[in-house]
Design an enzyme around this catalytic site. Sequence first.
Site, mmCIF file in Angstrom:
data_model
loop_
_atom_site.group_PDB
_atom_site.id
_atom_site.type_symbol
_atom_site.label_atom_id
_atom_site.label_comp_id
_atom_site.label_asym_id
_atom_site.label_seq_id
_atom_site.Cartn_x
_atom_site.Cartn_y
_atom_site.Cartn_z
ATOM 1 N N HIS A 108 0.858 -38.220 10.756
ATOM 2 C CA HIS A 108 0.406 -38.140 12.153
ATOM 3 C C HIS A 108 0.509 -36.707 12.645
ATOM 4 O O HIS A 108 1.550 -36.059 12.485
ATOM 5 C CB HIS A 108 1.259 -39.048 13.041
ATOM 6 C CG HIS A 108 0.985 -38.875 14.508
ATOM 7 N ND1 HIS A 108 1.961 -38.468 15.412
ATOM 8 C CD2 HIS A 108 -0.155 -39.022 15.231
ATOM 9 C CE1 HIS A 108 1.427 -38.393 16.614
ATOM 10 N NE2 HIS A 108 0.151 -38.723 16.545
ATOM 11 N N SER A 109 -0.566 -36.191 13.230
ATOM 12 C CA SER A 109 -0.553 -34.898 13.894
ATOM 13 C C SER A 109 -0.052 -33.805 12.943
ATOM 14 O O SER A 109 -0.610 -33.618 11.864
ATOM 15 C CB SER A 109 0.303 -35.000 15.165
ATOM 16 O OG SER A 109 0.077 -33.921 16.030
ATOM 17 N N PHE A 110 0.999 -33.087 13.297
ATOM 18 C CA PHE A 110 1.522 -32.026 12.437
ATOM 19 C C PHE A 110 1.889 -32.560 11.056
ATOM 20 O O PHE A 110 1.705 -31.878 10.045
ATOM 21 C CB PHE A 110 2.739 -31.368 13.099
ATOM 22 C CG PHE A 110 3.351 -30.253 12.284
ATOM 23 C CD1 PHE A 110 2.729 -29.029 12.198
ATOM 24 C CD2 PHE A 110 4.545 -30.460 11.619
ATOM 25 C CE1 PHE A 110 3.291 -28.006 11.437
ATOM 26 C CE2 PHE A 110 5.113 -29.441 10.858
ATOM 27 C CZ PHE A 110 4.481 -28.205 10.776
ATOM 28 N N GLY A 134 0.358 -34.793 9.409
ATOM 29 C CA GLY A 134 -0.861 -34.883 8.627
ATOM 30 C C GLY A 134 -1.248 -33.545 8.035
ATOM 31 O O GLY A 134 -1.689 -33.459 6.875
#
Length: 312
Positions: A104-106, A108
């Site tokens: 998720h987000s960072f 990823g």
Amino acid sequence: MAAKGLLSELKLAVPWGYIAAKVWGSQQAPPVLCLHGWLDNASSFDRLIPLLPKDFCYVAMDFGGHGLSSHYSPGLPYYQENFVSEIRRVVAALKWKHFSIVGHSFGGAVGAMFSSIFPEMVNKLILLDTWPFPLDPKGIERVPTYRRGAIEYVLQVEASQKPRQVASPEEMLQRFMKNNSHVSEESARLLLQRGTTKVATGLTLNRDRRIALPVHCMDFVSREQFVNFTKQLRAHVLLIKAMQGYFNVRREDDTNKSIITFVTDTLKSILKERYQYIEVPGSHYVHLNQPETVAGIISAFLQSKETIPHRM
């Protein structure tokens, strides 16, 4: 409040202390590593993983300086490459040869960089509201400014020696939600359970104060580098974009939407049938706020039969 189906908590030794992680499912099952976003922790996946197929082993780790993991030693900065290295340490400790990643987000971006550097290890890469490699809309020219800010910030924090701030549980919750507009109250409480420690007069945040702005840590790439890193990927890639997510509210100067077109076109042209792109309704934390929105999509992708080829 224990996460449904949670098997155990792990502490994996590293030179500066340990990496903490949560495990769901049998450790003999095909492994999936779950990577949380900036300043979050492993509880980011507490509501999603129970909805995913039971025939996998899910390990959600706390990055160094986050959640219950040890902080880096004094004087050492937090850069994206350090977190990529943490993944290599974790999978070595778990004796994983091949695995999939949900980031998720960072998380990823870190997972994608790992997948590009160690392409033979990652079967499937699931990106939750994030790009695989960080692109700044204003260009690579900003990187020296970010690096300078990172160095000066760490020196400032180390010199200040201020005691940790203490807040009541309600004050902590309200402050957290003010700084994280995409997080529901229920999700915020979940993240704070793992992200805080009780002291005599209230709660303190667990995360390392040297971790400040994401731009201080991220390894931004040029468009040419983005293409080259993508070419290294062997994994099948699923990118789930939240329609009211990160790219809609991230920073005031993110007005150049051509970057979104560049990313999706590049991934599609290089990865071809190994790439899927899906938009879903919801905010940047849709996997935590409304996990049922993405659980079916992720489950189908994990259960599909494709695996990485031995040679590209």
